[in-house]
Design an enzyme around this catalytic site. Structure first.
Site, PDB file in Angstrom:
ATOM      1  N   GLU A 161      22.345  13.871  37.154  1.00  0.00           N
ATOM      2  CA  GLU A 161      23.351  12.871  37.552  1.00  0.00           C
ATOM      3  C   GLU A 161      22.783  11.890  38.586  1.00  0.00           C
ATOM      4  O   GLU A 161      23.005  12.052  39.788  1.00  0.00           O
ATOM      5  CB  GLU A 161      24.612  13.550  38.112  1.00  0.00           C
ATOM      6  CG  GLU A 161      25.708  12.536  38.431  1.00  0.00           C
ATOM      7  CD  GLU A 161      26.972  13.140  39.042  1.00  0.00           C
ATOM      8  OE1 GLU A 161      27.984  12.422  39.124  1.00  0.00           O
ATOM      9  OE2 GLU A 161      26.945  14.323  39.436  1.00  0.00           O
TER      10      GLU A 161
ATOM     11  N   LYS B  49      24.571  12.559  33.261  1.00  0.00           N
ATOM     12  CA  LYS B  49      25.883  12.126  33.765  1.00  0.00           C
ATOM     13  C   LYS B  49      25.668  10.813  34.505  1.00  0.00           C
ATOM     14  O   LYS B  49      24.971  10.771  35.527  1.00  0.00           O
ATOM     15  CB  LYS B  49      26.502  13.193  34.678  1.00  0.00           C
ATOM     16  CG  LYS B  49      27.882  12.789  35.215  1.00  0.00           C
ATOM     17  CD  LYS B  49      28.647  13.965  35.805  1.00  0.00           C
ATOM     18  CE  LYS B  49      29.980  13.509  36.394  1.00  0.00           C
ATOM     19  NZ  LYS B  49      30.858  14.622  36.789  1.00  0.00           N
TER      20      LYS B  49
END
Length: 297
Positions: free
Chosen positions: A177, A214
């Site tokens: 992420e 992400k």
């Protein structure tokens, strides 16, 4: 709890991933939004009891099932607790058909070169071994990009993939992420540098390995399609990043093959004082709208 079944669920399932992983720093804010004031609990232990009550209520709601919620990202303390008399990860998979993930980062370093790297994770191997034993499928680790700084973004992506390698070696699936702050003036430029850096790493990965990504919702629709289509990527999920649920859903619905992994946007409108019927109806509406945006693309 077979990794093969969980991989298929994430790969082929029609739905989104719920992020239930607020940690120490963001917990008071999450509780306040849920209608629990700081005066309602004494100290950190009680605070974490209250947030676990909220998460348990979400997980035990009839609205929270694997037909629309593919996975859920847990905070370490949530993994170590029980829901419905079972370890949380077992409850999610066995009762709901929801794939459990674990947030593993220990927070962010101070900003340098326009980014915030992850703090060191000295106990990571032990944590990953514990997670694997509890039937956790994958992990999530977050760092943040505040500027279109090529040096900083390269450092972020290098670190994310290094941690990802450690997670893969432990037999788990990493969600990398590298969040781009949605309010920065050079967001599109930062995304272009980020995409190129990620693609370079993906192209260099062994053919039998995969990661998940992400990412912040992009400034240009389908900008991340090359990542969605890459054979080394199991799934690309989006964070809501400060957008309201309606805004986030609107942008997400235009992204082909990208699904939601929202936290605040999922729990928007939920309140500790709601009756079960009110709570379940509010959560159900949130799940339905995020699911619809996730499958629209």
């Amino acid at each position: 709890m077979s990794m093969q079944e969980m991989t298929a669920k994430i790969s082929d399932g029609q739905g989104f991933i719920a992020a239930l992983d607020q940690s120490g720093g963001s917990t008071p804010k999450a509780l306040k939004l849920y209608g629990v004031e700081e005066s309602d609990y004494n100290g950190e232990a009680e605070m974490f009891d209250r947030i676990h009550e909220m998460r348990s209520r979400i997980m035990q709601s009839p609205a929270f099932t694997g037909d629309k919620v593919l996975g859920a990202i847990l905070f370490e303390m949530t993994m170590d607790r029980e829901v419905g008399g079972k370890p949380t990860s077992h409850y999610l998979w066995e009762e709901n058909g929801v794939v459990p993930f674990l947030k593993i980062d220990k927070g962010l370093e101070a900003e340098a070169d326009g980014v915030q790297l992850m703090k060191p994770m000295p106990g990571l191997d032990a944590l990953l071994a514990r997670a694997a034993k509890l039937g956790i499928f994958g992990t999530k680790e977050r760092s943040v990009i505040h500027a279109a700084n090529a040096k900083g973004i390269k450092a972020i992506v290098d670190q994310q993939f290094a941690v990802g390698d450690q997670v893969i070696a432990a037999g788990l699936m990493p969600i990398l992420e590298p969040e781009v702050t949605i309010s920065i003036a050079d967001k599109a430029e930062a995304e272009a540098i980020l995409r190129d850096e990620i693609l370079a790493h993906l192209d260099a990965m062994p053919e039998d390995k995969q990661v998940m990504l992400k990412l912040s919702l992009p400034s240009v629709d389908n900008f991340y399609k090359p990542l969605v289509d890459h054979p080394r990527v199991l799934k690309v999920v989006a964070l809501s990043g400060g957008y309201s649920r309606d805004e986030a859903n609107d942008i997400l619905s235009r992204q082909t093959g990208m699904i939601a992994s929202f936290s605040r946007a999922l729990s928007e409108g939920l309140n500790a004082k709601q009756t079960d019927a009110e709570f379940n109806a509010t959560l159900g509406a949130a799940v339905d709208s995020i699911h619809a945006a996730s499958v629209a693309g």
